[in-house]
Write a protein that holds these residues in place. Sequence first.
Motif, PDB file in Angstrom:
ATOM      1  N   ALA A  54      40.524  41.842  29.501  1.00 51.38           N
ATOM      2  CA  ALA A  54      41.091  41.102  30.631  1.00 51.38           C
ATOM      3  C   ALA A  54      40.545  41.674  31.923  1.00 51.38           C
ATOM      4  N   ARG A  55      40.399  40.829  32.905  1.00 50.86           N
ATOM      5  CA  ARG A  55      39.923  41.258  34.216  1.00 50.86           C
ATOM      6  C   ARG A  55      41.127  41.658  35.043  1.00 50.86           C
ATOM      7  N   SER A  56      41.295  42.956  35.182  1.00 51.57           N
ATOM      8  CA  SER A  56      42.539  43.453  35.766  1.00 51.57           C
ATOM      9  C   SER A  56      42.697  43.065  37.227  1.00 51.57           C
ATOM     10  N   CYS A  57      41.612  42.683  37.886  1.00 52.93           N
ATOM     11  CA  CYS A  57      41.734  42.259  39.288  1.00 52.93           C
ATOM     12  C   CYS A  57      42.394  40.893  39.398  1.00 52.93           C
ATOM     13  N   GLN A  58      42.521  40.209  38.250  1.00 50.58           N
ATOM     14  CA  GLN A  58      43.102  38.860  38.268  1.00 50.58           C
ATOM     15  C   GLN A  58      44.475  38.813  37.592  1.00 50.58           C
ATOM     16  N   VAL A  59      44.986  39.976  37.178  1.00 53.41           N
ATOM     17  CA  VAL A  59      46.249  40.008  36.436  1.00 53.41           C
ATOM     18  C   VAL A  59      47.361  40.486  37.354  1.00 53.41           C
ATOM     19  N   ASP A  60      48.312  39.635  37.643  1.00 53.38           N
ATOM     20  CA  ASP A  60      49.479  40.073  38.409  1.00 53.38           C
ATOM     21  C   ASP A  60      50.241  41.106  37.587  1.00 53.38           C
ATOM     22  N   ILE A  61      50.784  42.096  38.268  1.00 52.17           N
ATOM     23  CA  ILE A  61      51.417  43.194  37.535  1.00 52.17           C
ATOM     24  C   ILE A  61      52.568  42.688  36.665  1.00 52.17           C
ATOM     25  N   PHE A 119      36.704  48.402  40.859  1.00 51.96           N
ATOM     26  CA  PHE A 119      36.765  47.180  41.658  1.00 51.96           C
ATOM     27  C   PHE A 119      35.335  46.755  41.984  1.00 51.96           C
ATOM     28  N   GLY A 120      34.998  45.546  41.574  1.00 50.96           N
ATOM     29  CA  GLY A 120      33.677  45.022  41.916  1.00 50.96           C
ATOM     30  C   GLY A 120      33.803  43.867  42.884  1.00 50.96           C
ATOM     31  N   CYS A 121      34.138  42.696  42.351  1.00 48.04           N
ATOM     32  CA  CYS A 121      34.191  41.485  43.179  1.00 48.04           C
ATOM     33  C   CYS A 121      35.609  41.128  43.609  1.00 48.04           C
ATOM     34  N   GLY A 122      36.592  41.523  42.804  1.00 48.44           N
ATOM     35  CA  GLY A 122      37.973  41.143  43.113  1.00 48.44           C
ATOM     36  C   GLY A 122      38.265  39.682  42.878  1.00 48.44           C
ATOM     37  N   ALA A 123      37.351  38.983  42.258  1.00 49.15           N
ATOM     38  CA  ALA A 123      37.502  37.533  42.081  1.00 49.15           C
ATOM     39  C   ALA A 123      37.336  37.094  40.636  1.00 49.15           C
ATOM     40  N   GLY A 124      37.333  38.049  39.715  1.00 51.30           N
ATOM     41  CA  GLY A 124      37.213  37.684  38.293  1.00 51.30           C
ATOM     42  C   GLY A 124      35.805  37.321  37.868  1.00 51.30           C
ATOM     43  N   LEU A 125      34.814  37.702  38.652  1.00 53.44           N
ATOM     44  CA  LEU A 125      33.451  37.220  38.399  1.00 53.44           C
ATOM     45  C   LEU A 125      32.499  38.273  37.828  1.00 53.44           C
ATOM     46  N   CYS A 126      32.830  39.566  37.944  1.00 49.20           N
ATOM     47  CA  CYS A 126      31.823  40.583  37.594  1.00 49.20           C
ATOM     48  C   CYS A 126      32.167  41.399  36.350  1.00 49.20           C
ATOM     49  N   GLY A 127      33.428  41.573  36.049  1.00 44.63           N
ATOM     50  CA  GLY A 127      33.830  42.319  34.853  1.00 44.63           C
ATOM     51  C   GLY A 127      33.949  43.822  35.034  1.00 44.63           C
ATOM     52  N   ALA A 128      33.711  44.338  36.237  1.00 46.92           N
ATOM     53  CA  ALA A 128      33.803  45.790  36.442  1.00 46.92           C
ATOM     54  C   ALA A 128      35.216  46.310  36.167  1.00 46.92           C
ATOM     55  N   CYS A 129      36.205  45.444  36.311  1.00 44.95           N
ATOM     56  CA  CYS A 129      37.610  45.848  36.202  1.00 44.95           C
ATOM     57  C   CYS A 129      38.183  45.601  34.805  1.00 44.95           C
ATOM     58  N   THR A 130      37.336  45.373  33.812  1.00 44.87           N
ATOM     59  CA  THR A 130      37.811  44.971  32.481  1.00 44.87           C
ATOM     60  C   THR A 130      38.628  46.077  31.805  1.00 44.87           C
ATOM     61  N   VAL A 131      39.798  45.681  31.335  1.00 46.25           N
ATOM     62  CA  VAL A 131      40.651  46.551  30.502  1.00 46.25           C
ATOM     63  C   VAL A 131      41.063  45.709  29.291  1.00 46.25           C
ATOM     64  N   HIS A 132      41.798  46.307  28.395  1.00 46.75           N
ATOM     65  CA  HIS A 132      42.374  45.529  27.298  1.00 46.75           C
ATOM     66  C   HIS A 132      43.871  45.367  27.541  1.00 46.75           C
ATOM     67  N   ILE A 133      44.359  44.167  27.318  1.00 45.31           N
ATOM     68  CA  ILE A 133      45.803  43.917  27.337  1.00 45.31           C
ATOM     69  C   ILE A 133      46.175  43.383  25.965  1.00 45.31           C
ATOM     70  N   ASP A 134      47.002  44.132  25.274  1.00 48.85           N
ATOM     71  CA  ASP A 134      47.342  43.807  23.881  1.00 48.85           C
ATOM     72  C   ASP A 134      46.072  43.521  23.075  1.00 48.85           C
ATOM     73  N   GLY A 135      45.058  44.352  23.312  1.00 47.37           N
ATOM     74  CA  GLY A 135      43.829  44.295  22.523  1.00 47.37           C
ATOM     75  C   GLY A 135      42.800  43.280  22.985  1.00 47.37           C
ATOM     76  N   LYS A 136      43.123  42.505  24.006  1.00 48.37           N
ATOM     77  CA  LYS A 136      42.160  41.495  24.477  1.00 48.37           C
ATOM     78  C   LYS A 136      41.582  41.926  25.823  1.00 48.37           C
ATOM     79  N   MET A 151      28.872  39.338  26.218  1.00 47.97           N
ATOM     80  CA  MET A 151      28.692  40.215  27.378  1.00 47.97           C
ATOM     81  C   MET A 151      28.223  39.444  28.619  1.00 47.97           C
ATOM     82  N   ASP A 152      28.058  38.165  28.478  1.00 47.50           N
ATOM     83  CA  ASP A 152      27.429  37.339  29.503  1.00 47.50           C
ATOM     84  C   ASP A 152      28.097  37.441  30.879  1.00 47.50           C
ATOM     85  N   GLY A 153      29.398  37.596  30.906  1.00 50.85           N
ATOM     86  CA  GLY A 153      30.100  37.584  32.190  1.00 50.85           C
ATOM     87  C   GLY A 153      30.235  38.948  32.836  1.00 50.85           C
ATOM     88  N   ASN A 154      29.696  39.990  32.190  1.00 51.80           N
ATOM     89  CA  ASN A 154      29.779  41.336  32.778  1.00 51.80           C
ATOM     90  C   ASN A 154      28.455  41.636  33.482  1.00 51.80           C
TER      91      ASN A 154
END
Length: 149
Positions: A57-64, A38-55, A128-131
């Motif tokens: 994604a910022r997991s702090c912005q993905v509803d379960i 968890f970094g910003c919680g607002a989709g701005l930093c990329g600390a929470c990046t995971v892959h969803i179906d190979g893409k 990598m610009d947004g991380n």
Amino acid sequence: MTQVAFIVNGKPVSVDVTGEPRLLWVIRDHLKLTGTKFGCGAGLCGACTVHIDGKAARSCQVDISQAAGKRVTTIEGLSPDSDHPLQRAWVAMQVPQCGYCQSGQIMQAAELLANNPKPSRQDIVRHMDGNLCRCGTYPHIIAAIQSVA
Ligand code: FES
């Protein structure tokens, strides 16, 4: 309470959630996969990046509910023995300083190389610009990705 089923790092999981937590918190709190940060919680930093179906994604912005039925990959599942070429390059080139953002950086870079195995420096910088990295390890990150490419 709602049950949500999806695939995490190749294994089917089913979690009971209240309301609509973000994927980040289900990964960390329910599944105890704490490599995703968890970094910003607002989709701005990329600390929470995971892959969803190979893409990436910022997991702090993905509803379960958006993850239901999907394949989610976290840093723990990127490679079986943490030996993805990027992970080896990160160690060999001593990329991390504090390390906090680096799992997100690696997941973002892994998406790039999966789609473009020979990226130019400009491709890497753009992708990598947004991380963000508060330690400023950007030159090392770029060099490590180039070494794998
Ligand atoms: Fe998700 Fe910053 S914590 S983008």
